[in-house]
Motif scaffolding. Structure first.
Motif, mmCIF file in Angstrom:
data_model
loop_
_atom_site.group_PDB
_atom_site.id
_atom_site.type_symbol
_atom_site.label_atom_id
_atom_site.label_comp_id
_atom_site.label_asym_id
_atom_site.label_seq_id
_atom_site.Cartn_x
_atom_site.Cartn_y
_atom_site.Cartn_z
ATOM 1 N N SER A 3 18.030 36.656 -0.733
ATOM 2 C CA SER A 3 19.002 36.304 -1.772
ATOM 3 C C SER A 3 18.919 37.270 -2.955
ATOM 4 O O SER A 3 17.968 38.037 -3.098
ATOM 5 N N GLU A 4 19.934 37.165 -3.814
ATOM 6 C CA GLU A 4 19.956 37.978 -5.030
ATOM 7 C C GLU A 4 18.765 37.619 -5.930
ATOM 8 O O GLU A 4 18.163 38.485 -6.555
ATOM 9 N N ASP A 6 15.851 36.585 -4.875
ATOM 10 C CA ASP A 6 14.684 37.226 -4.264
ATOM 11 C C ASP A 6 14.639 38.715 -4.620
ATOM 12 O O ASP A 6 13.576 39.265 -4.883
ATOM 13 N N GLN A 7 15.792 39.364 -4.611
ATOM 14 C CA GLN A 7 15.865 40.782 -4.984
ATOM 15 C C GLN A 7 15.364 40.983 -6.414
ATOM 16 O O GLN A 7 14.617 41.912 -6.690
ATOM 17 N N THR A 8 15.773 40.083 -7.315
ATOM 18 C CA THR A 8 15.332 40.170 -8.703
ATOM 19 C C THR A 8 13.823 39.954 -8.798
ATOM 20 O O THR A 8 13.126 40.668 -9.519
ATOM 21 N N LEU A 10 11.602 40.544 -6.443
ATOM 22 C CA LEU A 10 10.952 41.746 -5.901
ATOM 23 C C LEU A 10 10.968 42.894 -6.903
ATOM 24 O O LEU A 10 9.993 43.631 -7.035
ATOM 25 N N SER A 11 12.074 43.026 -7.617
ATOM 26 C CA SER A 11 12.175 44.069 -8.633
ATOM 27 C C SER A 11 11.148 43.850 -9.739
ATOM 28 O O SER A 11 10.483 44.801 -10.190
#
Length: 142
Positions: A3-4, A6-8, A10-11
């Protein structure tokens, strides 16, 4: 697919993998348990494979690094890869397309040590030739 959110996450972790669960939760606007669950799921699914040490700028500024392109005799590729892995100054090894077969990232404490490592690589059974590029400055790294 992740998901978005999750991307955030990870970043944020890529920027600072030691960021506390509380700080991550605040940055994402979710609860601590949500962050812990997301991290656990990302670890279990193999998205997050581990956490690594990142050297500080002061230490890195005292190091010499180079990209070393390596042409390998095809019948000795596996043996050469194993021998390259034994050299602790090689921090990464990539198979590539083109004239050379591999690129090694080499870190040394001095130009003299780098020269010795390059000789060691060139003398490995299976290495046909090498081409080195010393890294002068890192503009950015993710």
């Amino acid at each position: 697919m992740i998901s978005e959110q999750d991307q955030t996450l990870l970043s944020l972790l890529r920027t600072n993998a030691r960021m506390s669960i509380s700080d991550l939760a605040r940055a994402l606007g979710v609860s601590r348990s949500t962050v812990q669950n997301r991290i656990s799921r990302l670890e279990q699914t193999g998205v997050i494979n581990g956490y690594v040490l990142e050297y500080g700028n002061q230490y890195l500024s005292e190091q010499v690094a180079a990209h070393v392109s390596i042409k390998v005799k095809q019948k000795l590729t596996t043996k050469t890869n194993v021998e390259l892995k034994q050299l602790s100054q090689i921090t990464a090894l990539y198979a590539i397309s083109g004239e050379h077969d591999l690129i090694a990232i080499v870190q040394a404490q001095s130009l003299e040590q780098l020269s010795k490592i390059l000789d060691d690589i060139g003398n490995l059974d299976g290495v046909e030739r090498t081409n080195s590029s010393v890294i002068l400055e890192t503009k950015f790294k993710r």
